[in-house]
Design an enzyme around this catalytic site. Structure first.
Site, PDB file in Angstrom:
ATOM      1  N   ALA A   1       0.605  -0.916  -0.020  1.00 29.28           N
ATOM      2  CA  ALA A   1       0.132  -0.127  -0.118  1.00 29.28           C
ATOM      3  C   ALA A   1       1.187   1.597  -0.228  1.00 29.28           C
ATOM      4  O   ALA A   1       2.038   1.481   0.056  1.00 29.28           O
ATOM      5  CB  ALA A   1      -0.842  -0.014   0.973  1.00 29.28           C
TER       6      ALA A   1
ATOM      7  N   ASP B   1     -11.401   0.937  10.105  1.00 35.69           N
ATOM      8  CA  ASP B   1     -12.007   1.086   8.616  1.00 35.69           C
ATOM      9  C   ASP B   1     -12.210  -0.855   8.092  1.00 35.69           C
ATOM     10  O   ASP B   1     -11.307  -1.421   7.907  1.00 35.69           O
ATOM     11  CB  ASP B   1     -10.372   1.096   8.554  1.00 35.69           C
ATOM     12  CG  ASP B   1     -10.023   1.539   6.951  1.00 35.69           C
ATOM     13  OD1 ASP B   1     -10.900   1.481   5.835  1.00 35.69           O
ATOM     14  OD2 ASP B   1      -8.448   0.906   6.367  1.00 35.69           O
TER      15      ASP B   1
END
Length: 549
Positions: free
Chosen positions: A133, A287
């Site tokens: 990421a 999240d």
């Protein structure tokens, strides 16, 4: 004033927005308006782009602009009180995935941070990243005792890059704040501040490890939710080593069915887990999209979830947690007057708000939903619309509530994906009732009193002085006069409650001081001190404002 060094990058942003036919955004920023003169020089958007809805075009533009803009879009997707739902839905699809950096660099960072060769630290370390990421990437490894782990490593130089990109976001936010016609509704600088805070938290992997440890402790049994163990001996601010877990993404319905799991049971468990995290533990995974919530396919009899990625966690101030729980209960019971009263009592709205008008607005939003079957009602969607309505009454929406709203949307999405017929109201209502009953029971209250008693006794000598200051403020007459009869009645009620509170507080303070003196001077004869202390607490309780229904 925008720094000149940022101008080339700002122009690149404008060019990308033009490429995806997002002209209204370009026109909204004063610095970009000269581009109108050269717009004919840019290639026209392709037919494919022109045919896409605005949300999809914005999502593609943010993806092309890079990882930090993807983060900004993800945050903006949670602000359904500020952006149209079609745009928010598209931005929620943004994926924070970038090509991995070389495994040799990851190995060097691990060795520098842990101050030992990888061959000494781990029995094996795979230099090919499992996932990558914008902030960090993950590598598989094995400890010397044979346990499988994953090692999360921050990208090299990420601190400087984020600082540079945040400067750019601040510049863009400042331009939008100054020139965009709907800046007061979008509040771009507030969104940028949220992005900056989120990125700052994600740069500290030790913080993420601490969050994982707390969530694991809250669900220590591992029956409903399993949280991987943190290996602190192999973790720092830039390296995090976690137990490796195995499962499938919560949205992989085919794999879940193939494993023979009961999806209806799993969906109900997911909803219960949300309310337990928020209202029982006051610490929730903020999240919780399917990529971070897996399903353990090895447990057929008792299906459970597995949590991953703890960079974004949420909690609420104790008072907000209580008010929010009461709002949910009132919503479940369709008590619109109670919802209106709670919003004002919580301080989320000014005391001058007309309760009857707020109640009518809440009823207008909620009643159409209750004409549907309960299984078709989305609590998350209803909460979003209530927040949007409440903004007309000067609602002050806290970042913690925004995170909660985002999580509620994610959890409902996962629940309905697993079981399209789930009655979320029927699952959530008894869970919340049980949690509140346990949390605010007499036993819990006595336990809290025992924990706080030393602090109260220590503070008791100062209470008369504080009460005197409060009386002076009341006597000064510095109260806003309002013409509304209902608001005037509320002011009179406040004054009456204040007088009662002052009288009972003075008596309670005197009794607590007496109890403290007796307990200090005559430690063997504690009964008078205990009785006086209990009487003092009873006096405080008698003067405390009663909850109104």
């Amino acid at each position: 004033m925008t720094s000149l060094r940022l101008v080339p990058r700002l122009l690149r942003v404008a060019a990308v927005l033009l490429k995806y036919q997002l002209d209204e955004l370009v026109d909204g920023a004063h610095l970009f308006r000269p581009l109108k003169l050269v717009r004919p020089l840019f290639p026209k958007p392709s037919a494919d782009v022109r045919g896409l809805p605005r949300g999809a075009r914005l999502r593609l533009a943010l993806t092309e602009l890079g990882p930090i803009f993807v983060k900004a879009g993800q945050v903006l997707s949670t602000r359904r009180d500020l952006v149209p739902s079609d745009v928010a839905d598209e931005l929620a699809l943004l994926q924070d995935q970038v090509p991995p950096f070389p495994g040799a660099e990851a190995r060097a960072i691990v060795e520098r941070e842990l101050k030992a060769p990888v061959t000494v630290l781990y029995a094996s370390f795979d230099e090919v990243a499992l996932a990558s990421a914008s902030i960090a990437q993950v590598h598989a490894a094995t400890l010397n005792d044979g346990r499988e782990v994953v090692v999360k490593v921050l990208r090299p130089g990420i601190d400087k890059r984020i600082a540079r990109d945040v400067d750019l976001l601040h510049a863009l936010g400042g331009l939008a704040q100054r020139w965009h016609p709907n800046a007061d509704k979008i509040r771009p600088l507030e969104v940028v501040a949220e992005v900056e805070k989120m990125l700052s938290n994600e740069l500290d992997l030790q913080r993420e490890g601490a969050s994982a440890s707390l969530l694991r402790r809250n669900f220590a049994s591992g029956v409903d939710l399993y949280v991987p163990e943190v290996h602190w001996d192999y973790s720092t601010e830039r390296v995090l080593t976690l137990e490796r877990v195995h499962g499938v993404s919560a949205d992989d319905v085919a794999a879940i069915d193939k494993a023979g799991l009961d999806r209806k049971r799993l969906a109900a468990k997911g909803v219960r887990l949300f309310y337990e995290q928020v209202f029982r533990d006051n610490f929730f995974h903020a999240d919780a999209h399917p990529g971070n919530i897996w399903v353990d396919t090895s447990r057929v009899d008792e299906p459970r979830f597995i949590a991953l990625d703890f960079g974004i966690m949420g909690s609420l101030p104790e008072a907000d947690q209580y008010w929010l729980a009461e709002n949910f209960i009132a919503l479940f019971e369709r008590d619109y007057a109670r919802i209106a009263q709670l919003h004002v009592a919580a301080g989320w709205m000014p005391a001058t708000v007309r309760i009857d008008e707020l109640e009518a607005a809440v009823r207008t939003v909620c009643e159409p939903y209750f004409t549907r079957p309960l299984a078709q009602i989305s609590i998350a969607e209803l909460v979003v619309k209530l927040f949007q309505t409440a903004r007309r009454f000067e609602l002050t929406l806290q970042p913690q509530l925004i995170l909660l709203q985002k999580t509620l949307l994610n959890i409902e999405g996962v629940g309905r994906m697993l079981d399209p017929e789930i009655d979320i109201w029927a699952v959530a209502h008894p869970v919340l009732r049980r949690i509140l009953r346990e949390r605010y029971s007499m036993r819990a209250t006595l336990r809290d009193v025992r924990r706080r008693l030393p602090e109260w006794i220590h503070s008791a000598p100062r209470i008369p002085e504080l009460v005197r200051d409060a009386l002076r403020q009341v006597a000064s007459g510095q109260r806003q006069q309002v013409a509304d009869p209902l608001a005037l009645a509320m002011v009179r009620d406040d004054a009456r409650r204040m007088r009662r509170l002052v009288a009972c507080s003075l008596l309670g303070a005197a009794l607590l001081v007496f109890a403290a003196l007796v307990g200090t001077l005559a430690p063997r004869g504690m009964w008078p001190a205990v009785v006086a202390g209990l009487a003092g607490l009873a006096s405080f309780a008698a003067g405390w404002p009663r909850r109104t229904s």
